[in-house]
Structure formats: structure tokens, C-alpha cells
Design an enzyme around this catalytic site. Structure first.
Site: not given
Ligand code: NAG
Ligand code: NAG
Ligand code: NAG
Ligand code: NAG
Ligand code: NAG
Ligand code: NAG
Ligand code: NAG
Ligand code: NAG
Ligand code: NAG
Ligand code: NAG
Ligand code: NAG
Length: 534
Positions: A177, A454
Site C-alpha cells: 500500500s 484490490d
């Protein structure tokens, strides 16, 4: 120079706010860690790595104590160091990566030492207690990644009978991330120090608004649930366009939220189970993990689409029909019931319109009351990352179209009033981020790994908007077909027993790192075939 008070605040509440800030599901991780071989330490880190750069004036020569924790129990002489970047949370929340996750997997495979570093301005690693706009000036990617390079050159590991600093020892980074982006930036900026890295779900290409967050949920979510929400959003937006205030107020009261006079606050609140700009109290699609099949998201969709709901609940579907040409609002009763049962109780004061609950908040709230970790994370979004979740401009939507990037920008303006030396831009300075390369990003021995489902995929290396990707040993890439937000970071201490798509990804990561390590002896630090973009 950190202080205990701050640490407590950071640890207790900083986990959930922010879209990239994955909610923490592992219970008792701190307790488990205390019984293991982990050693906690700090390094004195310069607050300002760039004493001649204008934007960091008036500068400081002070240092702060930056925390790290390591596990040397797999280490064999000559082995590499795996540096896990803590990212937007405290060290404790990342321990599972050493214990059962990707760092454990790589340590076990290579006889390496694993270390987690806590990012500046998170956990206990704060340069300043008072997070004024001026004091936040040193919270940039550039300073953050300079910490990692400095750490690799100066780290000590108590009890390990060797000096393991870079570049004489291979240092391989891992981040997911935000930390995945920072891993990428570090490997590219410091090829003379860092040997390689794996960047998972690494948000390389940022934009002010990020409506694509909803795309995988729209595409892969339970379709009856998705269709019901799409339809209710359409009907609400139609009432807004028609300025039908009476009907809007009636709808709000069905959810128990008539006190939210700002339509955007209302739209955000009923969207909490799906996901929102900056915060949400329950687990969403982003928080799905392959190691745990339970999720509040499934519970939410199950409730919304309950075909056996009692009559007094389904009757609510008809209540608003008078405003939409007699058309029922299918599953509105189920939806409102879920919000009332699960979301409203997260505001025990019942003051729904306050900043602490579902309102937009005010300057006092955003400058004084919000927890330090959230404030740090918000600063990064407002300063250089953007990625404000917003409704898509075309097609069906899971979030009302009243929620745009402007709604998030208002928070930035409230939270960071101009200081004496530092102020935030009126819109995030994306060039600072995308200038590292965006979708053209490349660095030697930097592996990109993403998940097809995602919500952040479209900002990552494998974005639907990026060029076709081809892998090589020097520039490896992998898209996990059945994969969410940095799903490869999780493990169960038994690779063969993992679901097939994760298992193959883990084997690939092991092979990739082993190939790199075989070449370490012929490495010339700093000899990178990739050109720096910035
Ligand atoms: C600590 O490390 C040793 C090997 O150095 C290992 O045998 C032991 O199981 C580890 N203990 C824990 C709790 O992980
Ligand atoms: C930091 O130290 C250097 C060298 O001693 C000095 O020239 C500089 O003025 C100091 N900077 C600050 C902000 O104190
Ligand atoms: C530390 O390593 C050196 C060689 O690198 C070795 O001579 C020495 O015995 C080691 N000490 C311990 C306590 O293992
Ligand atoms: C990539 O960045 C550019 C510049 O901000 C932006 O126009 C584009 O929408 C971005 N793409 C994604 C997928 O975020
Ligand atoms: C919407 O309706 C309210 C009262 O019902 C009125 O005060 C307001 O001016 C209207 N706004 C627009 C844009 O028509
Ligand atoms: C439906 O009726 C049940 C049983 O009387 C009651 O507990 C529940 O609160 C009612 N639900 C609504 C939405 O009116
Ligand atoms: C601002 O927010 C704080 C915290 O929610 C609240 O106590 C205060 O009443 C608000 N001030 C105004 C003027 O609304
Ligand atoms: C990426 O590379 C392509 C082809 O070289 C170029 O046209 C484009 O401008 C580059 N984009 C960025 C953001 O550097
Ligand atoms: C290892 O080095 C050889 C020779 O320099 C090179 O051809 C190969 O691509 C390198 N492999 C990796 C994985 O770096
Ligand atoms: C460690 O790696 C070996 C193979 O190299 C494997 O057999 C073993 O299961 C792994 N153990 C753990 C705990 O990952
Ligand atoms: C850098 O690496 C390339 C290929 O790996 C090699 O041909 C070249 O000689 C190296 N340069 C230096 C200065 O080591």
C-alpha cells in the site's frame, strides 16, 4: 524525542481511519509478540535529511528516536536483511509479517534477518508531539525514504554477531500500500544502498480523486447486493437533483439520520459498510483477507439482500415509492436496518452530526481532537497523495454522486491551517508522487505484486490504465488473479496449505529473491540500469 502520551493515543485509536490504513484484524498481536524472540530498539534519526532544501526551512539538526523490531531467529551468517516498511500505522500492527507473513516466509527461505521499521510520524516515532502544520513539514515521502536508507547504513542488531549494514549486506525491502509506494521510491532513489525490494499494492500513480476504488466491488461484489445499493443511490441522487428536500429528509429519518443536514455527510454515513473517504468503522471489501473468511462486508450484503426479512421491514421499501413514480426502493428497509443496528451505535453520544461521529467536523475537531496517526496520514493525502475516494463519474455507483473530491479537500483545509513556514497546497501536489515515475516506474530488483480485486489496483503497477506488463528477473511483476490489497503479505506458516493463487505468488517471491541473492557478489552498488525520472 518521543513522549509516552502520544504513544498511547497512537496505539489505541490510530488503526482504522483512512482508506489505505487497513483495519487491524489480528487480535492480541502485541501479547503474542512479547513471548517471542523479537527485539525492540530505536535509532536516532535526523528529522531533516535535506538541510539545504528550501521547503524544509528553517531546518533542524535535531534527531528523533525511530523504532524498529527485528527477528534474528532465522538468521544465518551471510544472509540478507529484509526491511519491512511499517507505513501508516504503528509497529505493533505489523508484527504478523515477521511472525507468519511475508517476512517470515523470506527469512525462512534464505536465512535472513527480518526487521520492521516504524515510519516517522506514526506509532511512537514522532519527531514532534505537537503536530502543527509547521511540525508536519518533515512528513514527506522524500524524508521518509531517506530514513530507510539511513537506517540500512546504520542499523545495529543487538545479539547478532555481525555488522549487517548496507550495502555490504544485501538489504531487500518490502512494503504494501502506501509503504509499497515508499519501498519503490527507496529502491529507485538509493540504488547505491538498497539491493532490492518487493512493492505490493504500491499506489504508484496518484490522482486527486480516486473513484476507481469502487470498481472491483461493483464488478466482483455479490451482484444482488451491488444492484440494490446502485438503485438506492440512483434514487437518492435523483431526489437531490430535483431538490426534493421533504423526500430527502424522510429518507434520512428512515436511517435515523435526520440530524445530518449536509447530504454529503448522510451519503457518506450510509456508505460506511462499503467504504468512504478517510474513514469507516467496519470492515469493507478492502479488509477482506484470504486467511479469514468471515467479514462484516459479507454480513452487510447478506442483510441488505435478506429475502426473509419481516413484513414491517420490507414495508419500508414502499414508503418512498410516492417520490419515485410509484417505484419501490428495493431492500431499503434491510439497508436502513443494518445502518441503524451496526453503524449508528459506533456513535455512542448520539451526536451524529459532530466530527467525532458522522459529520464533516470543524477546525477544532481536525486540529485538536483527531488522533495523531490519522492527522499524519491525512497530511500525506492532502500534501502529495490525493486519492480522495469519490463517486465514479460514469455508470452505476455504490456511493452517492454528491460525494466528490471537494468533500475531502474541505477536511484538508480545516486540518492544516497555514503555519509560519509551512502550508499545504490548495490541491495535493501530485507531481511529488508521480514524478518518481507513475505507471512508467522502473528500478532494478524491484518486484511489483498486485491483486486483481484490490480497490487500489488502478493506482498500482498493474492498473487497468497502465501499459501491458512483462516480467523479467531484473524487473519482476506478478498480478494475483484472486487477490486483494497486498494479500501476499499474509501467511499461515504453511505455504503448501495456502489457497492456490497465494501459494504460487509466495513461491514466486521466494524464487525472485533467491535469484537476486545469487547475484549479490557481482553487484556494484549504485549501478542501476534504470534512469531516475526525478
Ligand atoms: C526463538 O528462536 C529459537 C531459535 O533461535 C527458536 O527455537 C524458538 O522457537 C523461538 N521462539 C519463539 C517463541 O519464536
Ligand atoms: C546544523 O548544524 C550545522 C553544522 O554545525 C550548522 O551549520 C547549521 O546552522 C545547523 N542548522 C540548524 C538549523 O541549527
Ligand atoms: C563472532 O564472529 C566471529 C567471526 O565473524 C567469530 O570469530 C566469533 O567467535 C563470534 N563470536 C561469537 C560470540 O559467536
Ligand atoms: C495517473 O495520474 C494522472 C496524473 O494525476 C491522472 O491523470 C490519472 O488519472 C492517474 N491514473 C490513475 C489510475 O490514478
Ligand atoms: C431547494 O429547496 C429549498 C426549500 O425546499 C430552497 O430553499 C432552495 O433554494 C432550493 N434549492 C435549489 C437549488 O433550488
Ligand atoms: C418489526 O417488528 C419487530 C417485532 O415487533 C420489532 O422488533 C422491530 O423493531 C420492527 N422493525 C421495524 C423496522 O419496524
Ligand atoms: C466543533 O467541533 C467540536 C468537536 O466536535 C465541538 O465540540 C464544537 O461544538 C464544534 N464547534 C462548533 C462551532 O460547531
Ligand atoms: C511514460 O512513458 C511513455 C512512453 O515512453 C510516455 O509517453 C509517457 O509520457 C510517460 N509517462 C510518464 C508519466 O512519465
Ligand atoms: C544476474 O547477473 C547476470 C550477469 O550479470 C545477469 O545476466 C542476470 O540478469 C542477473 N540476474 C538477476 C536476477 O539479477
Ligand atoms: C521453512 O522452509 C522449509 C523449506 O526450506 C519448509 O520445509 C518449512 O516448512 C518452512 N517452515 C516455515 C515455518 O515456514
Ligand atoms: C554496471 O553494470 C553493467 C551491466 O550489469 C556492466 O556492464 C557495467 O560494467 C557496470 N558498471 C560498473 C561501473 O560497474
Amino acid at each position: 524525542m518521543h513522549v509516552g502520551l502520544l504513544l498511547l493515543a497512537g496505539l489505541s485509536v490510530a488503526s482504522a481511519r483512512g482508506p489505505l490504513r487497513r483495519k487491524q484484524q489480528e487480535a492480541n498481536i502485541a501479547a503474542r509478540a512479547s513471548s517471542s524472540n523479537y527485539t525492540y530498539a530505536t535509532i536516532q534519526q535526523p528529522i531533516d535529511h535535506f538541510p539545504t532544501k528550501e521547503i524544509y526551512a528553517p531546518h533542524t539538526n535535531d534527531t528523533f528516536a525511530q523504532r524498529y523490531v527485528f527477528d534474528a531467529s532465522y538468521y544465518k551468517p551471510g544472509g540478507p536483511v529484509f526491511l519491512y516498511v511499517g507505513g501508516e500505522t504503528s509497529l505493533e500492527y505489523r508484527l504478523s509479517n515477521l511472525e507468519t507473513g511475508i517476512i517470515q516466509i523470506l527469512m525462512n527461505a534464505t536465512g535472513g534477518l527480518g526487521v520492521i521499521i516504524e515510519n516517522r510520524y506514526y506509532g511512537e516515532s514522532y519527531p514532534y508531539i505537537d503536530l502543527s502544520t509547521d511540525h508536519l513539514a518533515y512528513l514527506t515521502n522524500e524524508q521518509t525514504i531517506a530514513d530507510f536508507a539511513y537506517f540500512a547504513q546504520h542499523a545495529t542488531f543487538d545479539g547478532v554477531n555481525a555488522s549487517l549494514t548496507a550495502p555490504s549486506t544485501p538489504w531487500i525491502m518490502y512494503g504494501g500500500s502506501l509503504a509499497g509506494a515508499q519501498t519503490s521510491f527507496t529502491v529507485k532513489t538509493y540504488p547505491d544502498i538498497i539491493y532490492g525490494g518487493i512493492a505490493a499494492s504500491q499506489v504508484l500513480n496518484v490522482s486527486v480523486e480516486y473513484p476507481q476504488w469502487y470498481a472491483p466491488i461493483q464488478k466482483y461484489g455479490p451482484s444482488d447486493c451491488v444492484a440494490s445499493i446502485n438503485d438506492i443511490v440512483d434514487k437518492f441522487d435523483w431526489l437531490v437533483a430535483a431538490n426534493n428536500t421533504a423526500a430527502i429528509t424522510e429518507l434520512k429519518s428512515i436511517f435515523g439520520l435526520e440530524s445530518l443536514t449536509d447530504n454529503r455527510d448522510f451519503a457518506k454515513t450510509i456508505n460506511y459498510p462499503i467504504g468512504n473517504p478517510f474513514d469507516y468503522p467496519t470492515d469493507t471489501w478492502q479488509e477482506l483477507i484470504w486467511t479469514d473468511e468471515e467479514s462484516q462486508f459479507w454480513e452487510f450484503c447478506g442483510t441488505v439482500t435478506d429475502i426473509d426479512a419481516p413484513e414491517n421491514v420490507t414495508a419500508i421499501d414502499e414508503q418512498m415509492a410516492q417520490y419515485t413514480n410509484g417505484e419501490a426502493w428495493t431492500n431499503l428497509g434491510n439497508y436502513a436496518g443494518y445502518i441503524k443496528d451496526v453503524i449508528l451505535p459506533t456513535c455512542p453520544s448520539g451526536r451524529y452530526a459532530s466530527g467525532e461521529c458522522f459529520g464533516q467536523g470543524n477546525v477544532t475537531y481536525w486540529t485538536k481532537l483527531v488522533d495523531p496517526g490519522t492527522r499524519s496520514y491525512l497530511y500525506t493525502m492532502c500534501y502529495e497523495a490525493g486519492l480522495y475516494q469519490a463517486a465514479p463519474r460514469d455508470g452505476k455507483s455504490l456511493l452517492s454522486r454528491v460525494v466528490t473530491g471537494a468533500y475531502s479537500q474541505e477536511i484538508c483545509t480545516m486540518a492544516f491551517p497555514p503555519g509560519e513556514y509551512n502550508s499545504i497546497p490548495s490541491s495535493p501536489n501530485l507531481d511529488l508522487w508521480n514524478g518518481y515515475g507513475g505507471f512508467n516506474f522502473s528500478a532494478d530488483r524491484l518486484a511489483f505484486i498486485d491483486g486483481e480485486q484490490d480497490p487500489w489496483l488502478d493506482s498500482c503497477y498493474h492498473s487497468n490504465e497502465a501499459p501491458a506488463r512483462y516480467s523479467s528477473d531484473l524487473h519482476p511483476e506478478y498480478l494475483i488473479e484472486v487477490g486483494g490489497h497486498h494479500w501476499d503479505s499474509y501467511g499461515i506458516l504453511d505455504i503448501p496449505a495456502e489457497p492456490q493463487f497465494i501459494r504460487q505468488a509466495h513461491y514466486w517471491e521466494i524464487k525472485t529473491v533467491k535469484k537476486w541473492l545469487r547475484n549479490f557478489s557481482s553487484w556494484t552498488p549504485g549501478n542501476s540500469s534504470s534512469t531516475l525520472v526525478r
